[in-house]
Each structure stands twice: as C-alpha cells, then as structure tokens.
Scaffold this active site. Sequence first.
Site, PDB file in Angstrom:
ATOM      1  CB  THR A   1      53.220  11.158  34.228  1.00 32.35           C
ATOM      2  OG1 THR A   1      52.027  11.935  34.163  1.00 32.35           O
ATOM      3  CG2 THR A   1      54.403  12.119  34.148  1.00 32.35           C
ATOM      4  CG  ASP A   2      48.785  11.952  31.270  1.00 32.84           C
ATOM      5  OD1 ASP A   2      49.308  12.390  32.311  1.00 32.84           O
ATOM      6  OD2 ASP A   2      47.553  11.786  31.163  1.00 32.84           O
ATOM      7  CD  GLU A   3      50.831  15.675  35.561  1.00 33.23           C
ATOM      8  OE1 GLU A   3      51.339  16.770  35.864  1.00 33.23           O
ATOM      9  OE2 GLU A   3      50.346  14.897  36.410  1.00 33.23           O
TER      10      GLU A   3
ATOM     11  CE1 TYR B   1      55.735  13.635  38.724  1.00 36.02           C
ATOM     12  CE2 TYR B   1      53.794  14.544  37.636  1.00 36.02           C
ATOM     13  CZ  TYR B   1      54.562  13.458  38.002  1.00 36.02           C
ATOM     14  OH  TYR B   1      54.171  12.187  37.640  1.00 36.02           O
TER      15      TYR B   1
ATOM     16  CE  LYS C   1      58.027  10.143  36.174  1.00 39.08           C
ATOM     17  NZ  LYS C   1      58.632   8.893  36.725  1.00 39.08           N
TER      18      LYS C   1
END
Length: 339
Positions: A135-137, A161, A165
Amino acid sequence: MQKKSIYLVTGGCGFIGSNFVEMLLNKGESVVNLDSYSYAANKKINNDFKKFKNYFFFKGSYGDIKLLSKIFKKHKITKVINFAAETHVDNSINGPIKFIKNNIFDFSLFLNECFKYYLNNKNKIKKFSFLHVSTDEVYGSLKMKERSFTEKNKYLPNSPYSSSKASSDLIARSWFKTYGFPIVISSCSNNYGKYQNYEKLIPLTIKKAMNKKKIPVYGSGKNVRDWLHVQDHCSALYLLSKMGIPGEQYNIGGGTEVSNIKIVKMICTHLDTLYPLKGKKYSSFINFVKDRPGHDFRYSVNYTKIKKNFNWKPKIHFREGLKQTVKWYVDKIKKNDLK
C-alpha cells in the site's frame, strides 16, 4: 515446454483479491485461492468461482505451514500473489497486536514456505514469481504541495496497519537480497469498485445514506486520497505477475486526488439521481466526527516507473468509475432490502 501459469492467490475472497481472481478466471488462468474467510471475505463470489473447473479453494491462514505444504504438493504453483492482510486502519488502532501477528509473523511463515517450495522446484519452474501487494500508506503522509511518492521514498508509516505492511515489505525484500527469492513488491493507492467491504469509505457512505443514517466524515473531510479503480489495479498486477523484475518495487496509482468530503458529496449527488428521496438530499446526512488518531493527510503515488517499463496506465476515469460503482452498490443494497 512451460505449461500455463497456476496462480496461488492469498486473500482471494477479499476486495482486491476477488476482483483479481475473477479477472484470472476470465482469462482462462488456473487459480488456487487460500483465504481465512474472515469477516471481510466475500463468500458469495467465492461460491460463484467454484463453478470454474480451473478454480480451487482452501480455507485457512497463510501462516498454516501444513496447509501450505498440502497445497504445494497438490498444485504445481508457478505464481504467488499475496493479498492476505489485516487492512483496516481503525481496526489496527483498536487492536494492533492482531495486525502485527498476521501481517508480520504469519506473513513470514508464508514467505519462507513459498521460498522452500521455490528452492525444491526452481529447475522445473523457470518463471516462478512472488508478488507482494502492499500500500501507499507505508510511505506515510504528504502535505498538499509535496510531490507524489516514488519508489525511492523512505518508509514512514503512521498507523499500526501501515507499519505492519511496511515491515512485511522489508522482510520480503530481504528474502530477495539474501536468498535470491524472486519477489516483486507493488504499492497501490486507494482502490474503489465492486466487492468492497462496507466498512470502507465509498460503500459505507452509500449504505448509510440509503438507510437514512448519518454519514460519518473524519475531521473536516479535507484529507486527500489518490483513487484507483480496482480493475485498473488488477490489470497492473497481472502485468507484474508476468513481467515484473525480481527485487523491484512498483507504485500503482490512479492519478486522481480527491478529498474525502468531496467524494462523499459526489456519492450523495449520484444517489439523488439513482435512488432519490422525497424532499431531501442525501448530503443532509453528512456528519463530521472526531478525527482518527494519526490520520494521514494526503496520499499520492507517482506511477511513472510501471508506465515507462510496461506501458501501463489507468484507463477508467474516476468520475465515470465512481458513478458505475455507486450504481453497483445501489442495485446490490436494493436487492437485499437495504440490509
């Protein structure tokens, strides 16, 4: 002669995973789906998949080594696509340990089992690949005028989260660097489209509105996200599964940045047309609530690398894609009597 690919997809009953499995089956690819059947699993679509002769389903955790061993013995896997993860930021804030266990520890067990399978079969499978969907997060948060994230940005995750990741990404990278395991990592922006769980912004807004309930919007609603249609995302992942260079990371973005409040208002406008209320607009249900802790302000990814290397770019324009998505959920909710 190399036979056609056999995909092992983890989390294939989730939002992006189920769209990806559907695409693979429509392309005639063979799919083995390993899913834990958590609350976010789409059991209905899984039953539809079972009608395909080239589809095989296993219920369980990707950290279950015995189950993985059984799958690898039974099916000659050539491609692994990992979607499996705990993904909801709010849930990670309320229960971080579950995210750490699943996204880091269980993922590591899965990764290592796939690596052992690869070692034992690499002479037979010349184009084996392991695609880790991230994810870009993991990059953290951007200010309004900062440049979009590239693959060279540092990891600065801000939630349990995103940090879990980020950890799995780094662990995957180390298996390539240390052991030569052919891993490709992708980092996507916010996805939207059919089959998404109702806890996410777009389907949540639609369901709340159609049930004439308050639509929660964090803070001022000015947080910005880059939106990517799930079908465009799946097309990029399919490309990477075939042509991605081991050890490389690729950003996959939609190229459309929209604030949360704007997207909620757009949804309400579509609902006014598709499922009108008498004497009332859906926007009247918008309710600003206390902001989430550590809420990232803006995400935006630069997808130049995958565009240059493989001539990929998103094809579905956001306004049209959102309109189609709202209609899909409206039809679905109406059939279920708004439940």
